[in-house]
Design a protein around this motif. Structure first.
Motif, PDB file in Angstrom:
ATOM      1  N   SER A 154      -0.354   5.672  -2.788  1.00  0.00           N
ATOM      2  CA  SER A 154       0.208   5.315  -1.122  1.00  0.00           C
ATOM      3  C   SER A 154       1.516   4.008  -1.688  1.00  0.00           C
ATOM      4  O   SER A 154       2.158   3.614  -1.644  1.00  0.00           O
ATOM      5  CB  SER A 154      -0.308   5.052   0.230  1.00  0.00           C
ATOM      6  OG  SER A 154      -1.723   4.593  -0.743  1.00  0.00           O
ATOM      7  N   TYR A 155       0.732   3.710  -2.917  1.00  0.00           N
ATOM      8  CA  TYR A 155       0.718   1.518  -3.353  1.00  0.00           C
ATOM      9  C   TYR A 155       2.120   1.754  -3.467  1.00  0.00           C
ATOM     10  O   TYR A 155       3.311   1.243  -3.547  1.00  0.00           O
ATOM     11  CB  TYR A 155      -0.123   1.330  -3.925  1.00  0.00           C
ATOM     12  CG  TYR A 155       0.647   0.002  -4.824  1.00  0.00           C
ATOM     13  CD1 TYR A 155       0.299  -1.453  -3.734  1.00  0.00           C
ATOM     14  CD2 TYR A 155       1.489  -0.163  -5.672  1.00  0.00           C
ATOM     15  CE1 TYR A 155       0.771  -2.066  -4.412  1.00  0.00           C
ATOM     16  CE2 TYR A 155       1.938  -1.928  -6.107  1.00  0.00           C
ATOM     17  CZ  TYR A 155       1.437  -2.715  -5.265  1.00  0.00           C
ATOM     18  OH  TYR A 155       1.798  -4.090  -5.567  1.00  0.00           O
ATOM     19  N   GLY A 156       3.105   2.867  -4.145  1.00  0.00           N
ATOM     20  CA  GLY A 156       4.113   2.880  -5.493  1.00  0.00           C
ATOM     21  C   GLY A 156       4.968   4.200  -4.811  1.00  0.00           C
ATOM     22  O   GLY A 156       6.080   4.496  -5.293  1.00  0.00           O
ATOM     23  N   ALA A 157       5.034   5.008  -3.579  1.00  0.00           N
ATOM     24  CA  ALA A 157       5.012   6.238  -2.737  1.00  0.00           C
ATOM     25  C   ALA A 157       6.446   5.910  -2.847  1.00  0.00           C
ATOM     26  O   ALA A 157       7.644   6.440  -2.579  1.00  0.00           O
ATOM     27  CB  ALA A 157       4.412   6.634  -1.875  1.00  0.00           C
ATOM     28  N   ASP A 158       6.996   4.944  -2.019  1.00  0.00           N
ATOM     29  CA  ASP A 158       8.279   4.419  -1.952  1.00  0.00           C
ATOM     30  C   ASP A 158       9.323   3.786  -2.670  1.00  0.00           C
ATOM     31  O   ASP A 158      10.783   3.005  -3.893  1.00  0.00           O
ATOM     32  CB  ASP A 158       8.695   3.518  -0.543  1.00  0.00           C
ATOM     33  CG  ASP A 158       7.779   2.314  -1.071  1.00  0.00           C
ATOM     34  OD1 ASP A 158       7.193   1.735  -1.829  1.00  0.00           O
ATOM     35  OD2 ASP A 158       8.138   0.501  -0.045  1.00  0.00           O
ATOM     36  N   VAL A 159       8.393   3.605  -4.481  1.00  0.00           N
ATOM     37  CA  VAL A 159       9.141   3.037  -5.910  1.00  0.00           C
ATOM     38  C   VAL A 159       9.634   4.030  -6.541  1.00  0.00           C
ATOM     39  O   VAL A 159      10.680   3.871  -7.005  1.00  0.00           O
ATOM     40  CB  VAL A 159       8.043   1.863  -5.864  1.00  0.00           C
ATOM     41  CG1 VAL A 159       9.627   1.169  -7.269  1.00  0.00           C
ATOM     42  CG2 VAL A 159       8.197   1.071  -4.353  1.00  0.00           C
ATOM     43  N   GLU A 161       8.318   8.204  -8.748  1.00  0.00           N
ATOM     44  CA  GLU A 161       7.691   9.132  -7.863  1.00  0.00           C
ATOM     45  C   GLU A 161       6.967   9.454  -8.750  1.00  0.00           C
ATOM     46  O   GLU A 161       5.966   9.118  -9.788  1.00  0.00           O
ATOM     47  CB  GLU A 161       9.315  10.205  -8.880  1.00  0.00           C
ATOM     48  CG  GLU A 161       8.439  11.640  -8.312  1.00  0.00           C
ATOM     49  CD  GLU A 161      10.210  12.867  -8.708  1.00  0.00           C
ATOM     50  OE1 GLU A 161       9.357  14.239  -9.361  1.00  0.00           O
ATOM     51  OE2 GLU A 161      10.782  12.111  -9.254  1.00  0.00           O
ATOM     52  N   GLN A 162       5.814  10.198  -8.278  1.00  0.00           N
ATOM     53  CA  GLN A 162       4.480  10.498  -8.756  1.00  0.00           C
ATOM     54  C   GLN A 162       4.176  11.582  -9.744  1.00  0.00           C
ATOM     55  O   GLN A 162       4.126  13.019  -9.385  1.00  0.00           O
ATOM     56  CB  GLN A 162       4.027  10.701  -7.534  1.00  0.00           C
ATOM     57  CG  GLN A 162       2.789   9.862  -6.575  1.00  0.00           C
ATOM     58  CD  GLN A 162       2.821   8.128  -7.251  1.00  0.00           C
ATOM     59  OE1 GLN A 162       1.884   8.401  -7.304  1.00  0.00           O
ATOM     60  NE2 GLN A 162       3.606   7.312  -6.284  1.00  0.00           N
TER      61      GLN A 162
END
Length: 254
Positions: A154-159, A161-162
């Motif tokens: 969730s911390y880097g979801a908008d920045v 790709e996992q």
């Protein structure tokens, strides 16, 4: 005059009886080393057999360990990375499966040197240690790992790709699971210390401030991630186990 079994022992006589080593057998240092070598050999054979068995079914194990990371794509970033991950997973799983037999070998090695008082502790300690270790693994799998992964996703979801390295993921998961299982041994250690008269339940309770500090430090050391949520969950579990251990020692009359 010989005391019969029907006559009650005095407290001093009972203490002497409990402090005796039943069926004590004299062994030389060479005999002890030879027996230790054989016990280690048997334990290693059990681990190897467990590893081979787990390697044959390693793909279902890998899929099961990937479940907490829903929505994440795993990448093989180097040739043979998944193969070495498979060996690592099989190694941890084989060690886990072989642990009852390893524990049996340890007991058989130390049993001849234990007094009757110490042997009374053996059953509860072994059973409690095994149950708590697997409870720690379950707690890690169902609570700690999902909490940590949800935080990272969730911390880097908008920045970003996992897409994660499969080797780094399993290094994180396996280390966290086994370190949590080890941390769950705290009540067993407390029970041993209490029954041996080293520390009483009152002394354990008086040190609660130090225990809170140590639990926070332990949570930071044992968790391979740096997120505060995982560390807080593990620290809270350690505190709960510690105070639960005090209750067990208190119930045992120490």
């Amino acid at each position: 005059m010989t005391q019969t079994d029907s006559q009650p022992r005095t407290e001093a006589e009972n203490n002497r009886y409990l402090d005796e080593i039943p069926d004590e057998v004299e062994m030389s240092l060479f005999d002890h080393l030879e027996e230790l070598r054989m016990r280690i050999f048997y334990a290693l054979i059990a681990v190897v057999i467990g590893m081979i068995g787990c390697f044959l079914v390693v793909k279902p194990l890998v899929r099961w360990l990937e479940i907490p990371a829903r929505g994440v794509e795993f990448l093989q970033l180097a040739p043979g990375e998944f193969f070495f991950v498979s060996i690592k997973v099989a190694g941890y799983s084989g060690l886990l499966i072989a642990s009852p037999f390893i524990l049996y070998q340890i007991i058989q090695f130390v049993l001849p040197g234990l007094t009757r008082r110490e042997r009374r502790l053996l059953g509860p300690v072994v059973l409690g240690s095994g149950v708590l270790f697997f409870a720690g693994i379950a707690f890690s799998y169902w609570a700690l790992i999902p909490a940590a992964l949800n935080f990272f996703i969730s911390y880097g979801a908008d920045v970003v790709e996992q897409s994660w390295s499969i080797d780094r993921y399993f290094e994180f998961v396996l280390l966290l699971m086994f370190s949590t299982g080890i941390a769950f041994q705290i009540p067993v250690i407390q029970l041993i210390l209490g029954q041996l008269g080293i520390v009483s339940s009152q002394q354990m309770l008086k040190g609660w401030r130090v225990v809170i500090l140590v639990s926070v430090i332990l949570g930071a050391i044992l968790t391979p991630s740096t997120d505060p949520l995982t560390q807080s969950l593990l620290a809270s579990a350690v505190l709960g186990l510690y105070f639960g251990g005090i209750g067990l020692v208190k119930l045992s009359g120490k």
